[in-house]
Enzyme design. Structure first.
Site, PDB file in Angstrom:
ATOM      1  N   GLU A 113      38.393  50.891  58.486  1.00  0.00           N
ATOM      2  CA  GLU A 113      38.079  50.150  57.259  1.00  0.00           C
ATOM      3  C   GLU A 113      39.357  49.650  56.622  1.00  0.00           C
ATOM      4  OE1 GLU A 113      35.888  52.666  54.581  1.00  0.00           O
ATOM      5  OE2 GLU A 113      34.593  53.340  56.214  1.00  0.00           O
ATOM      6  N   LYS A 115      41.893  49.444  53.467  1.00  0.00           N
ATOM      7  CA  LYS A 115      42.236  50.319  52.343  1.00  0.00           C
ATOM      8  C   LYS A 115      42.441  49.421  51.126  1.00  0.00           C
ATOM      9  CE  LYS A 115      45.080  54.285  51.085  1.00  0.00           C
ATOM     10  NZ  LYS A 115      45.149  53.927  49.688  1.00  0.00           N
ATOM     11  N   ASP A 117      43.105  48.133  47.451  1.00  0.00           N
ATOM     12  CA  ASP A 117      44.107  48.574  46.496  1.00  0.00           C
ATOM     13  C   ASP A 117      43.603  48.367  45.074  1.00  0.00           C
ATOM     14  OD1 ASP A 117      46.445  49.661  45.731  1.00  0.00           O
ATOM     15  OD2 ASP A 117      47.686  47.921  46.180  1.00  0.00           O
ATOM     16  N   TYR A 225      32.298  52.375  49.797  1.00  0.00           N
ATOM     17  CA  TYR A 225      32.660  52.775  51.155  1.00  0.00           C
ATOM     18  C   TYR A 225      32.249  54.186  51.563  1.00  0.00           C
ATOM     19  CZ  TYR A 225      36.829  54.213  48.481  1.00  0.00           C
ATOM     20  OH  TYR A 225      37.671  54.725  47.559  1.00  0.00           O
ATOM     21  N   LYS A 316      49.229  53.050  56.201  1.00  0.00           N
ATOM     22  CA  LYS A 316      49.642  52.120  55.142  1.00  0.00           C
ATOM     23  C   LYS A 316      50.599  51.061  55.666  1.00  0.00           C
ATOM     24  CE  LYS A 316      50.258  54.261  51.048  1.00  0.00           C
ATOM     25  NZ  LYS A 316      49.954  54.098  49.630  1.00  0.00           N
ATOM     26  N   CYS A 410      70.940  31.762  22.794  1.00  0.00           N
ATOM     27  CA  CYS A 410      69.838  31.017  23.396  1.00  0.00           C
ATOM     28  C   CYS A 410      70.389  29.881  24.261  1.00  0.00           C
ATOM     29  CB  CYS A 410      68.923  30.461  22.309  1.00  0.00           C
ATOM     30  SG  CYS A 410      67.601  29.435  22.974  1.00  0.00           S
ATOM     31  N   CYS A 413      69.273  26.474  22.362  1.00  0.00           N
ATOM     32  CA  CYS A 413      69.676  26.048  21.019  1.00  0.00           C
ATOM     33  C   CYS A 413      70.899  26.787  20.507  1.00  0.00           C
ATOM     34  CB  CYS A 413      68.513  26.183  20.038  1.00  0.00           C
ATOM     35  SG  CYS A 413      68.114  27.879  19.611  1.00  0.00           S
ATOM     36  N   CYS A 428      64.770  34.511  21.195  1.00  0.00           N
ATOM     37  CA  CYS A 428      65.479  33.555  20.362  1.00  0.00           C
ATOM     38  C   CYS A 428      64.725  33.493  19.039  1.00  0.00           C
ATOM     39  CB  CYS A 428      65.495  32.173  21.014  1.00  0.00           C
ATOM     40  SG  CYS A 428      66.051  30.905  19.861  1.00  0.00           S
ATOM     41  N   CYS A 434      64.158  25.690  17.825  1.00  0.00           N
ATOM     42  CA  CYS A 434      64.497  25.758  19.244  1.00  0.00           C
ATOM     43  C   CYS A 434      63.550  24.853  20.049  1.00  0.00           C
ATOM     44  CB  CYS A 434      64.397  27.212  19.694  1.00  0.00           C
ATOM     45  SG  CYS A 434      64.782  27.468  21.421  1.00  0.00           S
TER      46      CYS A 434
END
Ligand code: IVH
Length: 671
Positions: A113, A115, A117, A225, A316, A410, A413, A428, A434
């Site tokens: 099957e 796996k 996640d 499952y 895995k 920034c 600006c 900022c 800005c």
């Protein structure tokens, strides 16, 4: 309509809705239009509203959610949920399988099957009805998250066919498909919220939400499952899973090779090879393959170690990774002022796509990895949409490379950046001046889910900002045609369209206006909640952090962000102008609505001459009252019509509930 008639129609509608739900979400082969489905759903909702005593916990209407759970009760698993031994090595897998083969004398068949996640779930069914859904927890006890699980559309609340055991448990994985995950993260980032790191975290986070209506809006799916029961419905695991398919469950499809029987190691490795190569073609994430012994008696014979059953093992997959050169680190300034570092990479092939950029999240991450421009780095994309840099190959570091310093000003600006206590992100603070913040905020304000202003794309906004015609949302409402006509590329007709769109946006409901403001952490859902709770901008402006956090799902972070917004002079100046421009700053009440019945609970029973029962119930709600099905201590009034049963009257008298007739009711709600 009598209760008996209602009961029959409710049963009929529920059955139809479950059938079409299954066609749509499990078989991906709908038979009726969405509209036709919605109409049936609305009919069922209306009936259940009129006859609340007939609204079952597993009714299709429950999938939209609504239940709010402050704390999920912890419940012991009837059958403990063991974990799974796992390995990354094919040799170890082979050894494990050869070991167990020696413990069983006869032939052994395996089931391979995927796996998945996501988050493991155990579902309890009795007489074909979902009773309870528990998380894995520590394996011996889990959290009861039934209201949230009920909203998952592919999961049957009532089973179909016959042949299922009277009582059984079925286990599976709840997950978020990759496309839905990407969309959710886009929405979160737009709202200035931290995106989820991967679909698994998004799933776990969603299942723990207190408000099931929010869960209903998240794209969750579920594969089952394993069937667990005292008397099993089949001889072996494979048959049991396919039997569960006939009861309405979404189980792994053999025709897609999501599940496959294997007689020997070669067949097991063929399955692994196939999915190791094809995993990124799947619409959801997997992190490996699970190999199980098929026969239940053999499983029993093999039993378990202290930690995990011997009859199952997971192989895995390694996360996919590639090496490339980090050419430079640049920065992006979002509409909320958040500054995000971006890794610009030498293009490299990874999991089927060319990767040129990767997110670096924040300054801490750069420091943790000791990233430097020119480094050779590892990039991973565990199926995730946004690739990430996971490490540096120090052996390949240029001797003259210098440690990287995060900018202090920034990039757009020049304003010194701030980093609030306890936060990883730099900001900022120059919100009003800005440029990317100004443009981003305006783009968000006019977007479809916000004020939905036609004829104002990002190019036009750019133009208007550069011409100094607009700086904040309020400026939009002061635009005149004379301002627009001199602009290049803006014809008379487009200018008019734009102005019409701006004018029309004044009618956009308050909740969307609130979302449009672009307050950090206030996405669509939060805006809806706030609007519903506080009903007006004025109330919300006055609300303290405590009053804000008293609303379900509104945490400290959102509350602080709202306070910061409402205390910022510059932002309040344009907000005031918006209010003057006439946008909707209140939840619109129905005409004639009042709160004459606020806080009152009424039970309606019998027949009435002036109104139908549906009308009465609508009137109760319109005037702020609550309608319930049966008389109890908390009932305020029993609204008695003709031929109300004597039982109800007795009960009301016994409990001291005031009994009123329809004339009294009419007076109570009169102007
Ligand atoms: S069977 C006793 N089958 O993997 C064995 N688990 O790492 C019970 N998982 O908690 C698990 N896909 O959440 C099984 N096809 C699959 C699975 C699967 C994903 C998860 C499950 C379990 C975890 C263990």
């Amino acid at each position: 309509m009598t209760a008996q008639e209602a009961r029959e129609i409710i049963a009929q509608l529920s059955q139809e809705l479950e059938y079409h739900n299954h066609r749509y979400y499990v078989e991906a082969a709908p038979e009726i239009s969405d509209r036709a489905y919605d109409r049936r759903m609305e009919e069922l909702q209306a009936l259940e509203k009129t006859f609340p005593e007939l609204a079952a916990p597993n009714s299709p209407t429950q999938r939209v959610g609504g239940a709010v759970t402050k704390e999920f009760p912890t419940v012991r698993h009837r059958f403990p949920m063991q974990s799974l031994s796992n390995t990354y090595s094919r040799e170890e897998l082979q050894e494990h399988l050869e070991r167990i083969r020696k413990l069983v004398p006869e032939e052994m068949t395996f089931v391979c099957e995927l796996k998945y996640d996501g988050a493991a779930i155990s579902l309890h069914y009795q007489n074909g009805e979902l009773q309870q859904a528990l998380t894995r927890g520590d394996g011996s006890q889990g959290d009861d998250i039934t209201p949230n699980v009920r909203t998952i559309p592919s999961l049957p609340l009532r089973l179909r066919g016959k042949g299922y055991p009277e009582e059984f448990f079925i286990r599976g994985e709840i997950f978020m498909p990759t496309a839905g995950f990407a969309q959710l993260n886009r929405q979160r980032m737009e709202a200035g919220q931290e995106p989820f790191a991967n679909p698994r975290n998004a799933t776990a986070g969603t299942l723990k939400l207190q408000d099931s209506a929010v869960v209903a809006g998240r794209p969750l799916d579920c594969f089952l499952y394993a069937v667990v029961a005292e008397d099993r419905p089949a001889e072996d695991h494979y048959q049991a899973v396919l039997a569960a398919r006939n009861w309405g469950f979404k189980v792994p499809a053999p025709e897609k090779r999501y599940i496959e029987k294997a007689k020997n190691l070669d067949e097991i490795f063929a399955f692994i090879d196939h999915w190791e190569a094809q995993r990124h073609q799947l619409p959801f994430e997997i992190d490996g393959v699970v190999v199980k012994v098929n026969d239940y008696r053999q499983q029993e014979r093999l039993g378990s170690t202290a930690k995990a059953p011997r009859w199952a093992i997971a192989y895995k997959f390694e996360a996919e990774s590639a090496e490339t050169v980090l050419e430079s680190i640049t920065y992006q300034v979002g509409r909320t002022g958040a500054v995000t570092p971006v890794a610009n990479l030498q293009p490299v092939q990874l999991a089927g796509t060319t990767v040129k950029r990767a997110t670096l999240h924040n300054a801490d991450q750069i420091q943790r990895l000791d990233l430097r421009e020119g480094d050779t780095v590892a990039v991973e994309k565990g199926g995730e949409i946004i690739p990430k840099v996971t490490g540096v190959n120090f052996g390949k570091r240029e001797p003259q490379s210098a440690p990287f310093h995060f900018i202090s000003q920034c990039p757009e600006c020049g304003t010194p950046l701030q980093r609030p206590d306890g936060e990883a992100q730099h900001f900022c603070p120059n919100h009003p001046g800005c440029p990317p913040q100004i443009k981003g905020r305006l783009e968000h304000f006019v977007s479809r889910k916000a004020m939905d202003i036609d004829g104002l794309g990002s190019e036009t906004i750019e133009l208007l900002v550069d011409q100094d015609l607009i700086r904040n949302p309020a400026d939009l409402y002061a635009l005149r045609k004379e301002d627009l006509l001199p602009l290049e590329r803006l014809a008379e007709k487009s200018a008019q369209n734009m102005l019409d769109g701006i004018a029309a946006s004044k009618e956009v409901p308050f909740e969307r206006f609130l979302f449009a403001l672009g307050i950090r952490y206030v996405g669509e859902t939060v805006a809806k909640k706030l609007a519903r709770h506080f009903e007006s901008l004025e109330n919300l402006r006055q609300a303290s952090v405590e009053e804000l956090t008293n609303v379900s799902e509104i945490g400290e972070r959102i509350a602080q962000s709202l306070r910061a917004f409402f205390e910022d002079q510059a932002q309040q100046a344009w907000l005031d102008k918006l209010v003057q421009a006439g946008v909707q700053t209140q939840v619109k009440k129905q005409a004639g609505a009042s709160d004459k019945l606020a806080g009152k609970t009424l039970v309606v029973s019998g027949k009435f001459s002036r109104y139908s029962r549906t009308e009465i119930k609508a009137l109760i709600e319109k005037h702020g009252g609550k309608n319930t099905g049966s008389v109890s201590k908390s009932t305020d009034y029993l609204l008695a019509g003709s031929d109300m049963g004597p039982k109800k009257r007795e009960k009301a008298t016994h409990l001291g509930v005031t009994i009123i007739d329809e004339d009294t009711f009419a007076e109570m709600i009169a102007e």
